[in-house]
Design an enzyme around this catalytic site. Structure first.
Site, PDB file in Angstrom:
ATOM      1  N   GLU A 197      36.799  48.623  40.868  1.00 31.86           N
ATOM      2  CA  GLU A 197      37.720  47.790  41.635  1.00 31.86           C
ATOM      3  C   GLU A 197      37.264  47.523  43.075  1.00 31.86           C
ATOM      4  O   GLU A 197      37.981  47.812  44.038  1.00 31.86           O
ATOM      5  CB  GLU A 197      39.120  48.418  41.621  1.00 31.86           C
ATOM      6  N   GLU A 315      41.015  47.739  32.131  1.00 33.18           N
ATOM      7  CA  GLU A 315      42.059  48.709  32.476  1.00 33.18           C
ATOM      8  C   GLU A 315      43.395  47.998  32.519  1.00 33.18           C
ATOM      9  O   GLU A 315      43.517  46.975  33.190  1.00 33.18           O
ATOM     10  CB  GLU A 315      41.864  49.277  33.890  1.00 33.18           C
TER      11      GLU A 315
END
Length: 403
Positions: A197, A315
């Site tokens: 991320e 995710e």
């Protein structure tokens, strides 16, 4: 004694042959395995290398195999400042001003064991190389180690980038102490992932105006190019969440560019093989989890198709009180929108606590995941020649070097 030694050696060699996994490759907007289209479901388990590796880690792979998961995503980083059970991969040497890599029993030999267990269970790994967030050491730890103060400096400071490349190169060229194979020659590794991320801000360091979408895209380009120079067999991904996508009819700022992400620019990079997105509706202020989630999946699938590359939902976590309503809706939408891989957050063995409220354990995988695994597998298996794959890859649109 000599006969026993030869017998033991023979068993060792046999086990390596039996569990050898072939490389998954990109073929235009598809993954291929042994010249056949490859779709999958899988999960995330970040703790495989440090937590209860003799019991918990094998249990995770047993559960994954039981439910026909093909890919698990896990961390390939751990800094000494965040040591868990005295396990760490990297530390900082104040004298040389270099990151040092721990290749011992409490270091990369733990990752060796994880990769070997994955191979034994027929499961491939996405290995993430650093973290945007403070957990287990990541970008901000590197920034502090080198005496800097801003999150974005991880992406820009030459000596940080030099050390990060040193770490990457160490992994690529490492010989697994369990299997005897170099990482770069091991098909158990599905892909290298540049970061978890990546954003312009992190856990303890805010955004600086010097960090823009170009900052992150340029870093992704530089690091993916470096990996491909030293490892031509494995795929590379960004690990991004999917922020920064223009033209979407939504009031939610997740489609904006304020976090430093440009989804299309990043996915279009020459040495990025597939796109990734993440989704946390409860953290991102969704008012209608199902409607807004479906929109997120649809918009990113539509955008990536234009680039002729695969896409993975890497995710997503659903709160327990919404699991029954939301999880099936998300899974069906991801299937309907042609996601090549679908991975939820997260898989754990039964004794591992549900720290963030998103863990789906063995018994509930049957309820919420198994049916969609069957669908993904039913979409797999169509033969495609290597030549056709080469031509499909040449057709890829939007590949560019970041200037």
């Amino acid at each position: 004694m000599k006969s026993l030694t030869l017998f033991t050696l023979g068993l060792t060699l046999l086990s390596k042959v039996v569990y050898s996994l072939d490389f998954v490759k990109r073929c235009g907007d598809q993954f291929v395995l042994n010249d056949k289209i490859f779709y999958f479901t899988g999960s995330n388990t970040y703790y495989l290398h440090y937590k209860d590796i003799d019991y918990g880690t094998p249990k995770v792979f047993e559960i994954a195999k039981k439910h026909n998961f093909s890919v698990i995503r896990t961390w390939a980083f751990m800094d000494q400042a965040y040591t868990q059970g005295n396990v760490y991969y990297t530390s900082f040497n104040n004298v040389t001003r270099e990151i040092e890599v721990n290749e011992g029993e409490n270091g990369l030999q733990r990752l060796d064991r994880v990769i070997a267990l994955a191979e034994e269970h027929g499961i491939r790994l996405i290995l993430t190389l650093t973290n945007n967030w403070a957990d287990f050491g990541g970008m901000e730890q590197w920034v502090r180690d080198f005496g800097f103060k801003e999150h974005y400096q991880f992406y820009t400071e030459p000596e940080i980038k030099k050390s990060f490349k040193k770490y990457i190169k160490t992994l690529i060229n490492r010989t697994n102490t369990v299997t005897g194979k170099k990482y770069k020659n091991d098909g158990t590794i599905f892909a290298w992932e540049l970061a978890n991320e990546p954003r312009c801000w992190g856990t303890n360091m805010g955004k600086n105006e010097n960090c823009t979408t170009k900052t992150i895209t340029k870093w992704l380009d530089e690091m993916s190019t470096f990996i491909k120079k030293h490892d031509k067999k494995h795929m590379v991904s960004t690990g991004e969440e999917g922020f920064g996508l223009a033209g979407v009819d939504s009031e939610n700022d997740i489609y904006g560019f304020g976090d430093g992400n440009d989804f299309i620019a990043n996915a279009a990079l020459k040495n990025i093989d597939f796109a990734t997105i993440h989704l946390y509706a409860s953290y991102w202020g969704f008012k209608d989890f199902v409607k807004e989630g479906r929109q997120y999946f649809e918009e990113h699938a539509k955008a990536i198709k234009k680039l002729n590359k695969p896409i993975i939902m890497e995710e997503f976590g659903v709160p327990k009180d919404k699991l029954e309503e939301v999880q099936p809706a998300y899974m069906q939408s991801l299937v309907d929108n042609g996601y090549n891989g679908i991975m939820y957050w997260m898989l754990a063995h039964d004794e591992y606590p549900d720290y963030d409220g998103f863990t789906i354990y063995d018994k509930n995988i049957t309820v919420y995941i198994d049916d969609y695994t069957k669908i993904q597998k039913s979409k797999s298996g169509k033969k495609i020649s290597s030549l056709k794959c080469l031509l499909k890859n040449l057709e890829t649109k939007g590949d560019h070097k970041n200037n």
